[in-house]
Design an enzyme around this catalytic site. Structure first.
Site, short mmCIF file in Angstrom:
data_model
loop_
_atom_site.label_atom_id
_atom_site.label_comp_id
_atom_site.label_asym_id
_atom_site.label_seq_id
_atom_site.Cartn_x
_atom_site.Cartn_y
_atom_site.Cartn_z
N HIS A 83 36.22 35.97 33.06
CA HIS A 83 37.07 35.33 34.06
C HIS A 83 36.29 34.43 35.00
O HIS A 83 35.13 34.69 35.34
CB HIS A 83 37.93 36.34 34.82
CG HIS A 83 37.21 37.36 35.64
ND1 HIS A 83 36.85 37.13 36.94
CD2 HIS A 83 36.81 38.62 35.37
CE1 HIS A 83 36.26 38.22 37.43
NE2 HIS A 83 36.21 39.14 36.49
N ASP A 85 37.20 33.48 38.17
CA ASP A 85 37.32 33.70 39.62
C ASP A 85 36.40 34.81 40.10
O ASP A 85 35.91 35.63 39.32
CB ASP A 85 38.76 34.03 40.00
CG ASP A 85 39.26 35.34 39.38
OD1 ASP A 85 39.00 35.57 38.20
OD2 ASP A 85 39.88 36.14 40.11
N ASP A 138 30.14 39.11 38.60
CA ASP A 138 31.51 39.43 38.19
C ASP A 138 32.35 38.18 38.37
O ASP A 138 32.80 37.89 39.47
CB ASP A 138 32.02 40.59 39.05
CG ASP A 138 33.47 40.95 38.75
OD1 ASP A 138 33.99 40.48 37.74
OD2 ASP A 138 34.08 41.70 39.55
N GLU A 172 41.63 36.84 37.57
CA GLU A 172 41.55 38.24 37.13
C GLU A 172 41.56 39.18 38.31
O GLU A 172 42.18 40.24 38.29
CB GLU A 172 40.27 38.45 36.29
CG GLU A 172 40.23 39.76 35.52
CD GLU A 172 39.66 40.93 36.30
OE1 GLU A 172 39.79 42.07 35.84
OE2 GLU A 172 39.08 40.73 37.39
N GLU A 173 40.87 38.78 39.36
CA GLU A 173 40.71 39.67 40.52
C GLU A 173 42.01 39.89 41.28
O GLU A 173 42.12 40.78 42.09
CB GLU A 173 39.64 39.12 41.47
CG GLU A 173 38.26 38.93 40.84
CD GLU A 173 37.58 40.23 40.47
OE1 GLU A 173 38.16 41.32 40.70
OE2 GLU A 173 36.46 40.17 39.94
N ASP A 195 33.10 41.86 31.01
CA ASP A 195 33.43 41.94 32.44
C ASP A 195 33.08 43.31 33.01
O ASP A 195 33.65 43.75 33.99
CB ASP A 195 34.93 41.65 32.62
CG ASP A 195 35.35 41.48 34.06
OD1 ASP A 195 34.48 41.20 34.90
OD2 ASP A 195 36.55 41.66 34.33
N HIS A 377 32.09 42.95 43.92
CA HIS A 377 32.96 42.75 45.09
C HIS A 377 32.24 43.13 46.38
O HIS A 377 32.84 43.67 47.30
CB HIS A 377 34.27 43.57 45.00
CG HIS A 377 35.04 43.32 43.73
ND1 HIS A 377 36.28 43.85 43.51
CD2 HIS A 377 34.73 42.59 42.63
CE1 HIS A 377 36.72 43.45 42.32
NE2 HIS A 377 35.78 42.70 41.78
ZN LIG Z 1 35.49 41.11 36.76
#
Ligand SMILES: [Zn+2]
Length: 403
Positions: A83, A85, A138, A172-173, A195, A377
């Site tokens: 992904h 984002d 990520d 995705e997030e 991921d 994150h």
């Molecule tokens: Zn991810």
């Protein structure tokens, strides 16, 4: 078959492009800036001789590499997905990646007392942010590893491999990464998302997930004359929360244990809103959790009057294990590749979901592979260069497996 070192430079380049998604946006992509990376990737893929198909409107990049070598032409295409984002939780603008060569502890940001698993990375080269933003491993580590595979087959046209399909997806997030995913344009009937985290881990079980929005309607009256009149939505919200099992929260659960998570609350006497996420690997327990929310709402309505509590529950995704149980060859291939590399394969249940979970229920079994990134994150996010290199090699080997 060493991984191409250029791909670390690629990775450093990708993380400096801000692609943070936005949970509150209604369009897709949720942020237009994700297109900057999508367009760069499309250009890079094209320059490596790969056929691309860019859905600019929704920000999906699809790419196809034909098979090469005898025996591979009869095998169906295999997909890899990552992904574009980064998490809305932590800033992803002006990311300044730092390379910590030969990490030995003692970094001002990455402290072993805070993150004990860092001791395993001593002697490795780590990439981290400057501590003011996330890093974006990520999932830009996944993107770089997939791009490395493209580069490798471009640089080594003699190497046999199966047909490969690639998708880079937005949002995705925000849980909306497959909203406009076009399975026909993608063209693979089996795939991996790249991921995950720790090298060697493959994930094919995830939560069943739902979101519950609980609206509590109170009745505000001047406190001086409120006796037998006021209905305080804040207090009823607290009563609602107190009726859920206190030990079944994220901070008290692990492994296959499910939970209710009060994610957000806001309110006043007149109206208070509670936002929960509900998670459980087991479908029956998952359904029972949703029922618990409904029955608490019903009880409070009985107590305070019909229409006081309004609970709406929406399923978000389901456990991919339901689908994966009939496609365990996808897991077996990764185990084979890792054992060929002399590495250990670990399977573990995801305490979350992935785009792969949604794709499983749309006809594309899709377990999740590691990337070599950690502390997602977070301002403390980092990636191990050595683990990224091994992951990159693993992807190439998976595409070259004759089974
Ligand atoms: Zn991810």
């Amino acid at each position: 078959m060493a991984a191409n070192k250029d791909f670390i430079h690629r990775f450093l380049n990708y993380v400096q492009i801000d692609t943070q998604s936005d949970e509150d946006a209604t369009d897709q992509p949720t942020t237009a800036k994700q297109r900057t990376l999508a367009e760069l990737l499309e250009k890079e893929l094209t320059s490596l001789g790969v056929r691309t198909d860019y859905d600019r409107e929704h920000c999906y990049v699809y790419a196809a590499i034909a098979s090469h070598g005898s025996g591979f032409e009869s095998m169906p295409p295999l997909g890899f997905i990552a992904h574009l984002d980064t998490s809305p939780e932590v800033s992803g603008s002006s990311v300044k990646p730092r390379i910590i060569q030969n990490y030995q502890g003692g970094d001002a940001l990455l402290k072993e007392e805070d993150f004990p698993e860092l001791t395993r990375h001593r002697g490795e080269d780590l990439i981290a942010s400057d501590g003011t933003t996330l890093l974006g491993a990520d999932d830009k580590a996944g993107i770089a590893e997939i791009m490395n595979l493209v580069q490798y087959f471009h640089d080594h046209p003699e190497e046999p491999h199966r047909a490969v399909r690639i998708a880079f997806t937005p949002d995705e997030e925000t849980g909306r990464g497959t909203e406009h995913f076009d399975t026909e344009r993608f063209g693979a009937k089996e795939a991996y998302t790249v991921d995950g985290g720790t090298f060697g881990v493959i994930e094919y079980e995830c939560f069943n997930a739902a979101e519950a929005r609980v609206m509590i309607h109170g009745k505000n009256v001047h406190p001086g004359s409120a006796k037998n009149q006021m209905k305080n939505a804040c207090l009823i919200a607290m009563e609602f929360a107190s009726m859920l099992p206190p030990a079944e929260t994220p901070e008290h659960t692990e492994g296959y244990e499910g939970f209710y998570h009060l994610d957000r609350m806001e309110g006043s006497v007149e109206q208070t809103n509670l936002q929960y996420i509900i998670r459980d690997h087991n479908r029956k327990r998952f359904e029972a959790r949703k029922e618990t929310i409904r029955s608490i709402a019903a009880y409070l309505n009985q107590k305070y009057g019909e229409g006081t509590v309004d609970a709406s529950i929406r399923d978000q995704y389901h456990n991919m294990a339901e689908v994966m149980k009939d496609h365990m060859d996808l897991v077996g291939r990764v185990q084979k590749v890792l054992s060929d590399m002399g590495e250990v394969c670990v399977t573990s249940p995801i305490r979350g979901g992935t785009d792969g979970a949604a794709l499983c229920f749309r006809g594309i079994p899709c377990p999740n592979l590691c990337t070599g990134g950690y502390n997602y994150h977070s301002r403390f996010e980092y990636a191990s260069v050595q683990e990224m290199e091994k992951t990159a090699e693993m992807l190439i080997r998976i595409a070259q497996l004759r089974q």
